[in-house]
Design a protein around this motif. Sequence first.
Motif, PDB file in Angstrom:
ATOM      1  N   ALA A   7       0.954   9.921  23.731  1.00 50.71           N
ATOM      2  CA  ALA A   7       0.906   8.530  24.205  1.00 50.71           C
ATOM      3  C   ALA A   7       0.437   8.459  25.652  1.00 50.71           C
ATOM      4  O   ALA A   7      -0.353   7.582  26.026  1.00 50.71           O
ATOM      5  CB  ALA A   7       2.288   7.880  24.057  1.00 50.71           C
ATOM      6  N   ALA A   8       0.918   9.395  26.489  1.00 51.59           N
ATOM      7  CA  ALA A   8       0.498   9.426  27.892  1.00 51.59           C
ATOM      8  C   ALA A   8      -0.989   9.725  28.001  1.00 51.59           C
ATOM      9  O   ALA A   8      -1.702   9.135  28.820  1.00 51.59           O
ATOM     10  CB  ALA A   8       1.309  10.470  28.659  1.00 51.59           C
ATOM     11  N   ALA A   9      -1.477  10.640  27.154  1.00 52.53           N
ATOM     12  CA  ALA A   9      -2.903  10.965  27.162  1.00 52.53           C
ATOM     13  C   ALA A   9      -3.733   9.769  26.706  1.00 52.53           C
ATOM     14  O   ALA A   9      -4.819   9.520  27.216  1.00 52.53           O
ATOM     15  CB  ALA A   9      -3.171  12.175  26.266  1.00 52.53           C
ATOM     16  N   ALA A  10      -3.206   9.013  25.734  1.00 42.66           N
ATOM     17  CA  ALA A  10      -3.917   7.816  25.254  1.00 42.66           C
ATOM     18  C   ALA A  10      -4.009   6.767  26.365  1.00 42.66           C
ATOM     19  O   ALA A  10      -5.050   6.132  26.555  1.00 42.66           O
ATOM     20  CB  ALA A  10      -3.201   7.235  24.035  1.00 42.66           C
ATOM     21  N   ALA A  11      -2.915   6.597  27.114  1.00 45.16           N
ATOM     22  CA  ALA A  11      -2.925   5.637  28.227  1.00 45.16           C
ATOM     23  C   ALA A  11      -3.908   6.075  29.306  1.00 45.16           C
ATOM     24  O   ALA A  11      -4.636   5.257  29.880  1.00 45.16           O
ATOM     25  CB  ALA A  11      -1.507   5.522  28.817  1.00 45.16           C
ATOM     26  N   ALA A  12      -3.954   7.381  29.574  1.00 41.24           N
ATOM     27  CA  ALA A  12      -4.901   7.897  30.569  1.00 41.24           C
ATOM     28  C   ALA A  12      -6.338   7.673  30.123  1.00 41.24           C
ATOM     29  O   ALA A  12      -7.212   7.339  30.933  1.00 41.24           O
ATOM     30  CB  ALA A  12      -4.641   9.384  30.803  1.00 41.24           C
ATOM     31  N   ASP A  16      -9.299   5.821  32.060  1.00 41.87           N
ATOM     32  CA  ASP A  16     -10.420   6.663  32.493  1.00 41.87           C
ATOM     33  C   ASP A  16     -11.028   7.328  31.264  1.00 41.87           C
ATOM     34  O   ASP A  16     -10.405   8.190  30.647  1.00 41.87           O
ATOM     35  CB  ASP A  16      -9.922   7.717  33.485  1.00 41.87           C
ATOM     36  CG  ASP A  16     -11.055   8.593  34.040  1.00 41.87           C
ATOM     37  OD1 ASP A  16     -12.200   8.456  33.562  1.00 41.87           O
ATOM     38  OD2 ASP A  16     -10.784   9.407  34.928  1.00 41.87           O
ATOM     39  N   ALA A  17     -12.237   6.920  30.918  1.00 37.92           N
ATOM     40  CA  ALA A  17     -12.883   7.424  29.707  1.00 37.92           C
ATOM     41  C   ALA A  17     -13.035   8.941  29.711  1.00 37.92           C
ATOM     42  O   ALA A  17     -13.112   9.576  28.656  1.00 37.92           O
ATOM     43  CB  ALA A  17     -14.254   6.766  29.531  1.00 37.92           C
ATOM     44  N   ARG A  18     -13.049   9.534  30.918  1.00 36.15           N
ATOM     45  CA  ARG A  18     -13.200  10.989  31.005  1.00 36.15           C
ATOM     46  C   ARG A  18     -11.989  11.728  30.447  1.00 36.15           C
ATOM     47  O   ARG A  18     -12.063  12.920  30.166  1.00 36.15           O
ATOM     48  CB  ARG A  18     -13.438  11.399  32.462  1.00 36.15           C
ATOM     49  CG  ARG A  18     -14.775  10.908  33.031  1.00 36.15           C
ATOM     50  CD  ARG A  18     -14.866  11.188  34.508  1.00 36.15           C
ATOM     51  NE  ARG A  18     -13.860  10.454  35.260  1.00 36.15           N
ATOM     52  CZ  ARG A  18     -13.704  10.534  36.574  1.00 36.15           C
ATOM     53  NH1 ARG A  18     -14.487  11.310  37.289  1.00 36.15           N
ATOM     54  NH2 ARG A  18     -12.753   9.838  37.183  1.00 36.15           N
ATOM     55  N   HIS A  23      -7.080  13.552  25.198  1.00 41.54           N
ATOM     56  CA  HIS A  23      -6.308  12.853  24.172  1.00 41.54           C
ATOM     57  C   HIS A  23      -6.689  13.335  22.778  1.00 41.54           C
ATOM     58  O   HIS A  23      -5.824  13.548  21.921  1.00 41.54           O
ATOM     59  CB  HIS A  23      -6.530  11.340  24.270  1.00 41.54           C
ATOM     60  CG  HIS A  23      -5.932  10.591  23.116  1.00 41.54           C
ATOM     61  ND1 HIS A  23      -6.694  10.068  22.088  1.00 41.54           N
ATOM     62  CD2 HIS A  23      -4.640  10.325  22.799  1.00 41.54           C
ATOM     63  CE1 HIS A  23      -5.895   9.506  21.205  1.00 41.54           C
ATOM     64  NE2 HIS A  23      -4.657   9.645  21.613  1.00 41.54           N
ATOM     65  N   ASP A  24      -7.991  13.521  22.535  1.00 42.22           N
ATOM     66  CA  ASP A  24      -8.442  13.962  21.212  1.00 42.22           C
ATOM     67  C   ASP A  24      -7.873  15.338  20.869  1.00 42.22           C
ATOM     68  O   ASP A  24      -7.449  15.591  19.725  1.00 42.22           O
ATOM     69  CB  ASP A  24      -9.975  14.007  21.159  1.00 42.22           C
ATOM     70  CG  ASP A  24     -10.594  12.620  21.236  1.00 42.22           C
ATOM     71  OD1 ASP A  24      -9.860  11.636  21.014  1.00 42.22           O
ATOM     72  OD2 ASP A  24     -11.796  12.518  21.528  1.00 42.22           O
ATOM     73  N   ILE A  25      -7.855  16.223  21.857  1.00 46.36           N
ATOM     74  CA  ILE A  25      -7.313  17.572  21.622  1.00 46.36           C
ATOM     75  C   ILE A  25      -5.823  17.503  21.291  1.00 46.36           C
ATOM     76  O   ILE A  25      -5.359  18.087  20.307  1.00 46.36           O
ATOM     77  CB  ILE A  25      -7.544  18.462  22.862  1.00 46.36           C
ATOM     78  CG1 ILE A  25      -9.042  18.762  23.029  1.00 46.36           C
ATOM     79  CG2 ILE A  25      -6.757  19.774  22.734  1.00 46.36           C
ATOM     80  CD1 ILE A  25      -9.376  19.440  24.338  1.00 46.36           C
ATOM     81  N   ASP A  54       7.337   0.671  20.496  1.00 45.95           N
ATOM     82  CA  ASP A  54       8.724   0.516  20.912  1.00 45.95           C
ATOM     83  C   ASP A  54       8.837  -0.730  21.787  1.00 45.95           C
ATOM     84  O   ASP A  54       8.230  -0.786  22.863  1.00 45.95           O
ATOM     85  CB  ASP A  54       9.160   1.753  21.698  1.00 45.95           C
ATOM     86  CG  ASP A  54      10.617   1.692  22.145  1.00 45.95           C
ATOM     87  OD1 ASP A  54      11.243   0.627  21.994  1.00 45.95           O
ATOM     88  OD2 ASP A  54      11.127   2.710  22.651  1.00 45.95           O
ATOM     89  N   PRO A  55       9.607  -1.754  21.369  1.00 42.31           N
ATOM     90  CA  PRO A  55       9.713  -2.998  22.149  1.00 42.31           C
ATOM     91  C   PRO A  55      10.225  -2.777  23.567  1.00 42.31           C
ATOM     92  O   PRO A  55       9.986  -3.609  24.445  1.00 42.31           O
ATOM     93  CB  PRO A  55      10.704  -3.842  21.341  1.00 42.31           C
ATOM     94  CG  PRO A  55      10.673  -3.269  19.960  1.00 42.31           C
ATOM     95  CD  PRO A  55      10.409  -1.809  20.136  1.00 42.31           C
ATOM     96  N   ALA A  56      10.923  -1.666  23.802  1.00 38.76           N
ATOM     97  CA  ALA A  56      11.427  -1.401  25.147  1.00 38.76           C
ATOM     98  C   ALA A  56      10.337  -0.886  26.072  1.00 38.76           C
ATOM     99  O   ALA A  56      10.499  -0.902  27.298  1.00 38.76           O
ATOM    100  CB  ALA A  56      12.567  -0.383  25.078  1.00 38.76           C
ATOM    101  N   GLN A  57       9.216  -0.447  25.509  1.00 38.72           N
ATOM    102  CA  GLN A  57       8.173   0.176  26.315  1.00 38.72           C
ATOM    103  C   GLN A  57       6.867  -0.601  26.341  1.00 38.72           C
ATOM    104  O   GLN A  57       6.070  -0.443  27.274  1.00 38.72           O
ATOM    105  CB  GLN A  57       7.909   1.596  25.806  1.00 38.72           C
ATOM    106  CG  GLN A  57       9.110   2.516  25.917  1.00 38.72           C
ATOM    107  CD  GLN A  57       8.813   3.912  25.407  1.00 38.72           C
ATOM    108  OE1 GLN A  57       7.734   4.198  24.933  1.00 38.72           O
ATOM    109  NE2 GLN A  57       9.793   4.788  25.506  1.00 38.72           N
ATOM    110  N   VAL A  58       6.607  -1.410  25.336  1.00 40.04           N
ATOM    111  CA  VAL A  58       5.338  -2.145  25.272  1.00 40.04           C
ATOM    112  C   VAL A  58       5.623  -3.622  25.048  1.00 40.04           C
ATOM    113  O   VAL A  58       6.681  -3.989  24.533  1.00 40.04           O
ATOM    114  CB  VAL A  58       4.435  -1.599  24.136  1.00 40.04           C
ATOM    115  CG1 VAL A  58       4.047  -0.158  24.402  1.00 40.04           C
ATOM    116  CG2 VAL A  58       5.117  -1.730  22.779  1.00 40.04           C
TER     117      VAL A  58
END
Length: 430
Positions: A7-12, A16-18, A23-25, A54-58
Motif C-alpha cells: 500500500a505504501a509503494a502504491a501511494a508512492a 511519483d511515477a518513477r 510497486h509492481d515488484i 479501511d475507513p480509519a485510513q482512507v
Amino acid sequence: MREKLVAAAAAAAQADARQQGLHDILAGLEAGLAPADQVARSRFFEPLAILTGDPAQVPPSRAYFTPHFLDRIWSWFEDQLGEEFIAWAIADDNLAWHDSWTQRRKQAAQALSDFLDVSANDRKAEARLAALWGAGGAERARDIATLLRSSGEITAALKPFPDEIRDLTPELCTELRDGYERFGDDAPDAGLWLLLIILARLKKTAQIFRAIEKIGRRGDDLLVSKTDLATVGDAVFKDAEHFAALFKHAPDTLDDARVAVDGLANYVSITVGMTREFGIRKDGRWGKQLFGLRSQVSSDLEKIFASVPKALGKAVPEPRKGKGGIMTPVEIAPETVIEQAEARLHFVAGAHEWASQAAVASIHKKTEEAATTLLDDCSSALINLVQHSEGEEQALASQGLDVVARLFEAAGQDENASLIRRRSAAALAA
C-alpha cells in the motif's frame, strides 16, 4: 506488514511515477506469496478494488467496502456456489476482465440478489443476515451484486479515463455523461456507481461537480441535490467530514500532526473546490451542510491553535531567576511533553498555506508569531547562559538549546534551528 508495504509503494507511485516499478515488484511478490484462493478472490473483486479500504485510513469514497466484508461475501459464494465455482476461479489464468470472469461475476451477482430478495421480507432472515454480515451488511451486499452484475459495462465506460484523473476536462465530462446515460432506466444504480468510481479516481474530489452539472443540466444545488445525483454530492460531503474529524483533537505526535496537515489540505481542497465548481446555495441542502461544516472546522482549528501556548510553555526550557536574581537553566521537560509541542508547532506551520481558506488566518498568524517570539527569546537567554556558565549549568543550558532547535525544526524554521546549534557549539568551545 506485506499489505502495508504494498500500500505504501502504491501511494508512492501515485505521487511519483518513477516509483511504479517498485510497486509492481512488491505487488508481484505479494501475489506469489498469497494462496491461490486469495489471488482468485482479489481478481474476482477487482471491479470493487478502488472502492475498498479501511475507513480509519482512507476517506469514505474509497471505503464503501472493507477487505473483511469482502472476505465474508467470498465465503458466502463458496458455500452457495460450491467447489466448482471456486475451482474455476483458482484455475482460470485469463485476464481479470476476460469474458469468462465477467460472466462468473454475473452468475454470482444473480445468486446474491436472489438470496437478498428472498430474505427481504423475512424478519428471521434479516436477523441472520445481520449476524452473518453485520449491521447494514445486506445493503452493502446488494451494492456488491450491482457492481458485479454490471462490471463489464462499467469497465467499458471507464476505458477513456486514466486510473488517476488529475483534471476532469470537458471532454472527459462528456464521456462520463454519455457513459452514465447508457445505463439509463435499466441499471440506474450501476450508473451511479460509475460516477462514484470516477469520484474515487479524481485527484481533486470536487471536480465531480462538473459531471453533476453536465448530467443534471443545472449549475446549482437547489434541485440537483434532490435527485439521484445527490448520492454523488453526498459522497463528497462525507469525504469532507472525514477530513474535518481530524481536527476534533489537537495532535500529540509528529505523525498525528502530519496526518492532520494532509487532512487540512484535503478538507480545503474539497470545500473550497465545491463552491468554485458548482452553485452551492446557502438555502440549498448542500449549502446548509457546507456552511455548517465550515463553522465547525473553524471552531475546532481555533481550539488547536489556542492550545499551542500551553503546550509550548511546558516544553520550552526558558531560564528562570534563581538566588540573587541570576538567571539559571531549568530541567529539560519529559520527552512526551516535547513531542506534543513539536506536534502542535508542526501543525501550525503546515496550516500556514490553508489558514485563510479555512477562515482562521488571524488566530493562526498570532499563534505563529507568538511561538517564534518565545523560541527566539528563550534561545537568546540560553546562549547567554552557555557563554557565562560552566559545569552542570552550562551542560543543562546546552541541552535546552537542543530542545529549542528541535522546536524550531518542527515549526519549519530549519535555518533558525541550524543557527542555534552553531551558536551553541561555538559558545561551548569558547
